[in-house]
Motif scaffolding. Structure first.
Motif, PDB file in Angstrom:
ATOM      1  N   TRP A   5      -4.217   4.866   7.975  1.00  0.00           N
ATOM      2  CA  TRP A   5      -4.587   3.548   7.470  1.00  0.00           C
ATOM      3  C   TRP A   5      -3.861   2.452   8.254  1.00  0.00           C
ATOM      4  O   TRP A   5      -4.452   1.405   8.580  1.00  0.00           O
ATOM      5  N   ALA A   6      -2.587   2.666   8.539  1.00  0.00           N
ATOM      6  CA  ALA A   6      -1.808   1.657   9.260  1.00  0.00           C
ATOM      7  C   ALA A   6      -2.436   1.367  10.622  1.00  0.00           C
ATOM      8  O   ALA A   6      -2.580   0.207  11.029  1.00  0.00           O
TER       9      ALA A   6
ATOM     10  N   VAL B 167       2.639  -1.127   4.435  1.00  0.00           N
ATOM     11  CA  VAL B 167       2.214   0.263   4.305  1.00  0.00           C
ATOM     12  C   VAL B 167       3.467   1.139   4.233  1.00  0.00           C
ATOM     13  O   VAL B 167       4.291   1.123   5.152  1.00  0.00           O
TER      14      VAL B 167
ATOM     15  N   ASN C 291      -1.383   7.594   5.319  1.00  0.00           N
ATOM     16  CA  ASN C 291      -0.927   6.215   5.454  1.00  0.00           C
ATOM     17  C   ASN C 291      -0.754   5.819   6.922  1.00  0.00           C
ATOM     18  O   ASN C 291      -0.966   4.655   7.286  1.00  0.00           O
TER      19      ASN C 291
ATOM     20  N   MET D 179       0.859  -1.180   0.000  1.00  0.00           N
ATOM     21  CA  MET D 179       0.000   0.000   0.000  1.00  0.00           C
ATOM     22  C   MET D 179       0.897   1.233   0.000  1.00  0.00           C
ATOM     23  O   MET D 179       1.576   1.518   0.991  1.00  0.00           O
TER      24      MET D 179
END
Length: 686
Positions: free
Chosen positions: A414-415, A400, A411, A373
């Motif tokens: 998201w992580a 990630v 990010n 990602m």
């Protein structure tokens, strides 16, 4: 710069040429007006990033006293002077185009007005809007002995205000204050329609604030109000030995707010006292540019998108089609077991990737999902599917990349979300960005395990998949599956260098594999056969790669390069590169795919890759190049490359002096991005 013409085009000057090609799309009267407005916005956004990263880096070298000549023949000081001159000219041309676009929009009934042009009804409406919506958000920031100069945020719009008290003596010092134009509000404010008029009219937020600026400084007179905007150094050096990489990146992101000033944009005619204060406080002397118009035209993107109707001022709508291979099935695994599937975005929908991951997340026979990602969209279906898969007990591993520039904060979010759901989140390898685009699903089938793989040239981002041209490949080929497992093992664990069967992987062997493939073409020519290379990418700047292409050209290999952006190679130089042609296509969609073709004596090979041929991609990132084994799909990709090579509308050809000219149009106009909409025209049927 050295007196002789270098064998190479300077990377940063080449980038400036690229942004000028974007500007040409804003200047092209053949493009719809609102699309031209969007290109103006892209020019600004591109220039912001270039200043905050590339020019900032050059500035740091100069301050450190670094004066070594690079391989293109420039010292940092010499390059800086050339870049400032070139970008200033670019901005001048950009605002000339802006005024031209505004005139065109005015003829179509769309106008951005000055405050003095409003009628009584409109003036009353904007006054109400200011006092009810804008005024509560504003914060006047005075500067005096008790109130130091405030932090000026990078790339935010401000008003510099000079004030005086009505009772002050004529020789008293003028007072200085600042007001930040709130980015949380729309930059353009719609106006009520005039009687018997259907025109859509707007005023800019900064003009509205200036009109009522006295309400912020009760009892004082604001006699000079001008906009300004600062760009700071946005690059940072990361300590990857820190105990917690995520916390270290968050700390560095906070430092970005205080980055060294790189560029100061001011409205033309700014009062000299205000300008002197800004220059002194922000410690900037050289990279200062006066703007004849609104600062930061990136707002034109939202402006063009927000205006309802006016379809004749936009490109024709193009709805991505769902890949025909998956049209009549509820089981994507069954399709991919039988054959490989190629997708060409944005002409084919990214929904197929989302559907594949969602099916994998709910399939009881799927044991593991692994993916990289780099940049994902704000509302990612993939992230939700991965979280659901982990919560249902599947082994989910997500690499990630926290160091994806300007996407670090997203990010990090998201992580954390994925970790909460039970995913195994890895932040990549120390010192390397993980830029490879790969998704691996391990599924139990009868008495064995089968690997399903998706590799792509672009990010797993459903938003950019509608704006960028990219290629994606679904396959269950066992060799690719084996390499995919090995790649994730290298990134997530400890592993000696792997003997890749299909992939080329940076930084260990991708460049060497490309060299071997080019050397093979050289050997074919030496044996009296045809040698041919076609390579499509975003950028080419690695000196060794350029030299290898020069070597192949001198050996007689015909080379076609489709390089959208930076290209440090000089084509068409006698005795060095006369067998190399370079074109750049700048059009409706951002050309983002990386595809490599090698003739190989008639046994043609085609590869997809995440990597451009830049030093950072080949040496400092985890990148992936994957072969396309299916003969039909190889031919499909060759057709796609030929579409690009035949473009005579939006293709520009690189000259040996580093400039670009439009490809000569002697035949019927052929616009590759428009031709590619006709999927059967390039996709080979099985």
């Amino acid at each position: 710069m050295t007196k002789h013409l270098s064998h190479y085009v300077n990377r940063d000057l080449s980038w400036a040429e690229f942004n000028c090609r974007v500007l040409q799309e804003a200047q092209d009267v053949g493009n719809p007006l609102l699309e031209r407005a969007k290109f103006l916005a892209i020019v600004s956004s591109n220039l912001d990033e270039f200043m905050s990263v590339r020019v900032a880096g050059i500035q740091e070298q100069i301050k450190a006293g670094y004066s070594k000549i690079d391989f293109t023949g420039y010292t940092p000081a010499g390059l800086w002077k050339r870049l400032i001159k070139r970008t200033n000219q670019m901005v001048h041309d950009q605002y000339k185009s802006y005024r031209d676009v505004l005139r065109g929009l005015g003829r179509e009934g769309i106008a951005i007005r000055s405050m003095g042009e409003l009628n009584l009804t409109q003036s009353k409406a904007v006054s109400e809007y200011f006092h009810e919506i804008v005024f509560p958000v504003l914060t006047p920031m005075a500067v005096d002995q008790s109130r130091p100069f405030p932090l000026v945020h990078t790339k935010e719009l401000y008003l510099a205000v000079l004030l005086r008290h009505p009772e002050a003596a004529p020789d008293e010092d003028r007072l200085f204050a600042m007001v930040q134009v709130p980015s949380i509000l729309a930059r353009f404010v719609p106006l009520p329609e005039r009687p018997n008029s259907k025109k859509r009219e707007y005023v800019l937020l900064e003009d509205l604030i200036e009109q009522f600026i006295d309400t912020l400084f009760n009892g004082y007179e604001a006699f000079a109000v001008h906009a300004f905007r600062l760009t700071r150094n946005a690059d940072f050096t990361l300590n990857e030995d820190a105990e917690d990489l995520l916390e270290e990146i968050e700390k560095e992101l906070r430092k970005r707010r205080w980055g060294i000033a790189v560029r100061l944009e001011v409205a033309r005619g700014m009062h000299p006292d205000a300008l002197d204060i800004l220059k002194d406080e922000l410690e900037i002397e050289d990279n200062l540019i006066e703007i004849d118009g609104p600062l930061d035209l990136s707002f034109m993107m939202k402006f063009a998108q927000a205006i309802p109707g006016y379809d004749h001022l936009r490109y024709d709508k193009m709805e991505p089609v769902y890949p025909m291979e998956f049209d009549d099935t509820d089981d994507m695994f069954e399709v991919i077991r039988q054959r490989d599937v190629l997708m060409y975005h944005p002409y084919e929908s990214f929904d197929a990737v989302n559907d594949f991951v969602m099916q994998a997340a709910t399939d009881p026979d799927v044991l593991a999902i692994k993916m990289t990602m780099y940049r994902v969209s704000g509302k990612s279906t993939l992230v939700q599917a991965l979280a659901e898969a982990a919560e249902s007990g599947k082994q989910v591993t997500v690499v990630v990349e926290l160091k994806a520039r300007f996407d670090e904060e997203r990010n990090i979010a998201w992580a954390r979300q994925l970790e909460k759901a039970g995913c195994h989140v890895v932040y990549g390898l120390i010192g390397l960005k993980t830029h490879a685009k790969i998704l691996l699903v391990v599924r139990r089938e009868q008495d064995t395990l089968r690997r399903y793989v998706h590799v792509g040239t672009g990010n797993y981002n459903d938003s950019t998949a509608t704006l960028y041209t990219d290629i994606g490949l679904f396959t269950s080929h066992p060799t690719i599956g084996g390499d995919a497992s090995a790649l994730f093992n290298e990134v997530t664990g400890y592993s000696d260098p792997y003997d890749w069967k299909a992939f080329g992987v940076a930084p260990t062997d991708l460049k060497q594999k490309l060299f071997r493939l080019i050397d093979r073409e050289i050997a074919h020519v030496a044996a009296g056969k045809k040698g041919r290379v076609i390579a499509k990418m975003n950028s080419l700047s690695n000196q060794e790669m350029v030299d290898k292409l020069y070597e192949a050209s001198q050996a007689g290999v015909k080379i076609d390069l489709i390089v959208r952006g930076v290209c440090c190679l000089r084509p068409g130089v006698a005795g060095r590169s006369e067998n190399i042609q370079v074109i750049s296509i700048v059009d409706r969609y951002l050309e983002h795919a990386r595809v490599m073709y090698f003739h190989n004596g008639g046994d043609e090979e085609v590869y997809l890759s995440s990597a451009d041929w830049m030093t950072r991609n080949l040496m400092k990132r985890v990148e992936l190049m994957c072969p396309v084994y299916d003969a039909h799909l190889r031919q499909t990709l060759i057709n796609m490359l030929n579409l690009n090579l035949n473009d005579n509308v939006k293709a520009r050809k690189l000259q040996s002096n580093g400039t670009y000219v439009h490809v000569e149009n002697e035949n019927k106009p052929f616009r590759s991005q428009f031709e590619a909409r006709h999927i059967p025209g390039w996709k080979v049927q099985v």
